[in-house]
Design an enzyme around this catalytic site. Structure first.
Site, PDB file in Angstrom:
ATOM      1  CB  CYS A 269     -28.692  14.134 -11.006  1.00  0.00           C
ATOM      2  SG  CYS A 269     -28.238  12.608 -11.820  1.00  0.00           S
TER       3      CYS A 269
ATOM      4  NE  ARG B 180     -44.090  18.420   4.535  1.00  0.00           N
ATOM      5  CZ  ARG B 180     -43.527  18.375   5.722  1.00  0.00           C
ATOM      6  NH1 ARG B 180     -42.916  17.263   6.140  1.00  0.00           N
ATOM      7  NH2 ARG B 180     -43.567  19.414   6.526  1.00  0.00           N
TER       8      ARG B 180
END
Length: 421
Positions: free
Chosen positions: A340, A310
């Site tokens: 990443c 979220r």
């Protein structure tokens, strides 16, 4: 505030032991808090005959949580085959399941209508002809008011939403459903998400009652139920005000009473709250494992946004406690995971007590749309889920994913195909 004092008092004294036993990261949910919220919801709407909550399974799709909802007498709002299966596994009867799908295919229709069926909530007028025979006796449509209503900031403008039949289609939708054999009818809408202004929900109920009156006048249809949807908001930030459930229920109850006086009957009112039911009653517990001091100060933890997306997806705020760190001096940091992606952050430029390696961080309000929205990018695996029982026991209710799980879909019987020339 984000995490209730009662939840903290039940969890924090034992959290180090829990983390040592199960390892981190994990989501942990508070049984006592969930059950109390359910009781409050039932009490608030007790003045409307036949009131029913259909818990939005997408918010926290775990069988042990659904068992709590069944214990409360709630039904289930499902939007996929997997969610239908879970609802049936915990013993939900056909009329305790509402299937609210979008862009529905035939496999989903077949699943919805097997095992005694469910309440079919159609999202589009074109789906009427695609429902297999025999056509359900009870049918519902999802209504999209379009420009007649302003969506809230979370869910957006109804005109741009992919959901629901338009105002201009609604009469024809019920006419065609009746021609196919429907004899009982419901009406549904969902026009807000995480809304804490109770008056918005009152207006949603008023809107549905007006549509019910319109359809009754045109087609002589009396609705069995009206579903005002979900979207009840929770206070993610400490300064946020809570949704005034009492005022909301009082005003909505009066709307239904007025409708009954004017029409000689009133539909049952149902809803599909998910976030409001479980959101505040879950936290993500993760351990600090690294520190980095470059252009900013970073606290690295052993969870990443595969556990809670979220903040990355919505720039959403989730409050954070540092267990046993309240008395330390504060500093401004980003709390980050190992993915990443530069938006793999649970907090950005947040003032927190100084975090030391090994500290437990408690990220609040993950009991809805937390684990459920997880994913496996970078091969990062979704964490375990725990349930803090009312008697103090802590139960594993979903194990963490493993590398074997990750590679399972690449282990299969060889298959290839060469198209004919």
């Amino acid at each position: 505030m984000p995490m209730s004092n009662a939840f903290k008092e039940r969890l924090f004294p034992d959290l180090e032991q829990i983390a040592d036993h199960f390892g981190t990261p994990f989501h942990i949910y508070d049984e006592a808090g969930i059950l109390e919220t359910g009781r409050q919801l039932k009490e608030a709407f007790a003045g409307i005959d036949g009131f029913q909550e259909y818990y939005a399974v997408k918010a926290l799709p775990n069988l042990k949580i659904l068992e709590l909802m069944k214990q409360l007498g709630f039904g289930f709002d499902c939007s996929s085959i997997a969610e239908l299966i879970m609802a049936r596994q915990v013993g939900a009867e056909p009329m305790e399941i509402m299937f609210t799908s979008n862009n529905t295919d035939q496999e989903e229709f077949d699943a919805a209508l097997k095992d005694g069926g469910c309440i079919l909530n159609l999202d589009d007028i074109s789906l009427i002809d695609k429902v297999p025979n025999p056509f359900p006796e009870l049918i519902c449509f999802r209504y999209n008011p379009g420009p007649r209503r302003t969506g809230n900031i979370i869910i957006g403008n109804p005109v741009e939403a992919k959901y629901g039949v338009t105002h201009e289609q609604v009469i024809e939708a019920y006419r065609r459903a009746r021609q196919r054999g429907a004899k009982r009818f419901g009406l549904h809408t969902m026009v807000a998400s995480n809304e804490r202004d109770y008056s918005y929900m009152v207006e949603t109920a008023r809107m549905l009652l007006e549509i019910a009156a319109l359809v009754e006048s045109e087609l002589d249809i009396r609705f069995e139920f009206l579903n005002i949807g979900g979207g009840f908001g929770i206070p993610y930030r400490p300064e946020d005000k809570e949704l005034d459930i009492r005022s909301m229920s009082r005003e909505i109850t009066e709307l239904f009473n007025t409708f009954k006086r004017e029409h000689g009957y009133a539909p049952r009112m149902v809803m599909e709250s998910g976030r409001w039911m479980t959101g505040p009653h879950g936290v993500l517990v993760t351990r600090a494992i690294n520190h980095k001091d470059t252009y900013r100060k970073y606290v690295g933890v052993d969870a990443c946004m595969s556990s809670l997306m979220r903040p990355a997806l919505y720039e959403a705020y989730h409050h954070i406690d540092i267990l046993n760190g309240a008395d330390r001096p504060h500093e401004v940091v980003d709390v980050v995971g190992s993915l990443c992606e530069n938006n793999d952050k649970f907090a950005v430029q947040r003032e927190l007590p100084r975090v030391e390696d090994g500290d437990l961080l408690v990220i609040h309000d993950t009991g809805a749309h937390g684990h459920a929205m997880g994913f496996q990018y970078n091969g990062r695996l979704r964490p375990q889920e725990l349930l803090l029982r009312g008697d103090g026991r802590v139960e594993l209710i979903r194990r963490a994913e493993t590398l074997e799980d990750y590679f399972a879909t690449q282990n299969f019987k060889a298959d290839s195909f060469t198209p004919a020339k």
